[in-house]
Write a protein that holds these residues in place. Structure first.
Motif, mmCIF file in Angstrom:
data_model
loop_
_atom_site.group_PDB
_atom_site.id
_atom_site.type_symbol
_atom_site.label_atom_id
_atom_site.label_comp_id
_atom_site.label_asym_id
_atom_site.label_seq_id
_atom_site.Cartn_x
_atom_site.Cartn_y
_atom_site.Cartn_z
ATOM 1 N N ASP A 98 0.900 -1.023 0.146
ATOM 2 C CA ASP A 98 -0.151 0.145 -0.052
ATOM 3 C C ASP A 98 1.015 1.169 0.026
ATOM 4 O O ASP A 98 0.410 2.273 -0.540
ATOM 5 C CB ASP A 98 -0.940 -0.040 1.281
ATOM 6 C CG ASP A 98 -1.859 -0.969 1.176
ATOM 7 O OD1 ASP A 98 -2.744 -1.381 2.272
ATOM 8 O OD2 ASP A 98 -2.410 -1.338 0.085
ATOM 9 N N SER A 99 2.167 1.231 0.582
ATOM 10 C CA SER A 99 2.762 2.428 0.750
ATOM 11 C C SER A 99 3.269 2.833 -0.499
ATOM 12 O O SER A 99 3.978 3.868 -0.570
ATOM 13 C CB SER A 99 4.127 2.156 1.814
ATOM 14 O OG SER A 99 4.840 1.033 1.340
ATOM 15 N N GLU A 152 10.802 8.086 3.529
ATOM 16 C CA GLU A 152 10.533 6.975 4.145
ATOM 17 C C GLU A 152 10.846 5.681 3.250
ATOM 18 O O GLU A 152 10.479 4.476 3.711
ATOM 19 C CB GLU A 152 9.097 6.974 4.764
ATOM 20 C CG GLU A 152 8.046 7.275 3.591
ATOM 21 C CD GLU A 152 7.744 8.506 4.021
ATOM 22 O OE1 GLU A 152 8.447 9.600 4.153
ATOM 23 O OE2 GLU A 152 6.410 8.864 3.662
ATOM 24 N N ASP A 153 11.123 5.983 1.844
ATOM 25 C CA ASP A 153 11.281 4.733 1.009
ATOM 26 C C ASP A 153 12.845 4.272 1.282
ATOM 27 O O ASP A 153 13.241 3.423 0.526
ATOM 28 C CB ASP A 153 11.334 5.229 -0.401
ATOM 29 C CG ASP A 153 9.892 5.379 -0.708
ATOM 30 O OD1 ASP A 153 9.584 6.294 -1.320
ATOM 31 O OD2 ASP A 153 8.782 4.911 -0.066
#
Length: 125
Positions: free
Chosen positions: A61-62, A88-89
């Motif tokens: 989902d992210s 955040e990746d």
């Protein structure tokens, strides 16, 4: 079976990177191939997996809508196009393969038979 990941590096937030996984020693169309990642201090998670037989793919989902997994059967390469990158990746990304699990099992449980080495992706804000 060998999986060789490459393409990691430093990108700015909003930018793009393309990861490559060179696959050898097995028929791509008989395997599930996927990308996983592990951020510092976090557990490894599934990012995207694809069925080499019919091209069905799943995304976390992210990353859905930002990342795209693809296969080049002639070159025996599996790509992960990463757009609209976010801090955040940031993680070490691994490619993996399995001839016996479904895309759902591989994605949700992380069960794989073969792992490649990781490639580091760092996204700066």
């Amino acid at each position: 079976v060998q999986l060789q990941a490459s393409g990691g590096g430093l990108a700015q937030a909003g930018g793009s990177l393309r990861l490559s996984c060179a696959a050898s020693g097995f028929p791509l169309n008989e395997y599930i191939i996927g990308w996983f990642r592990q951020a510092p201090g976090k557990e490894r998670e599934g990012v995207s997996v694809v069925d080499g037989f019919d091209g069905r793919a799943l995304y976390a989902d992210s990353v859905s809508g930002r990342f795209t997994i693809s296969i080049d059967y002639d070159k025996k390469m599996v790509y992960l196009q990463m757009d609209s990158l976010k801090p955040e990746d940031t993680a070490v990304y691994y490619c993996a393969a399995s001839p016996r699990y479904t895309i759902w099992t591989m994605m949700k449980t992380g069960r794989v038979d073969y792992w490649g080495q990781g490639t580091l992706v760092t996204v700066s804000s």
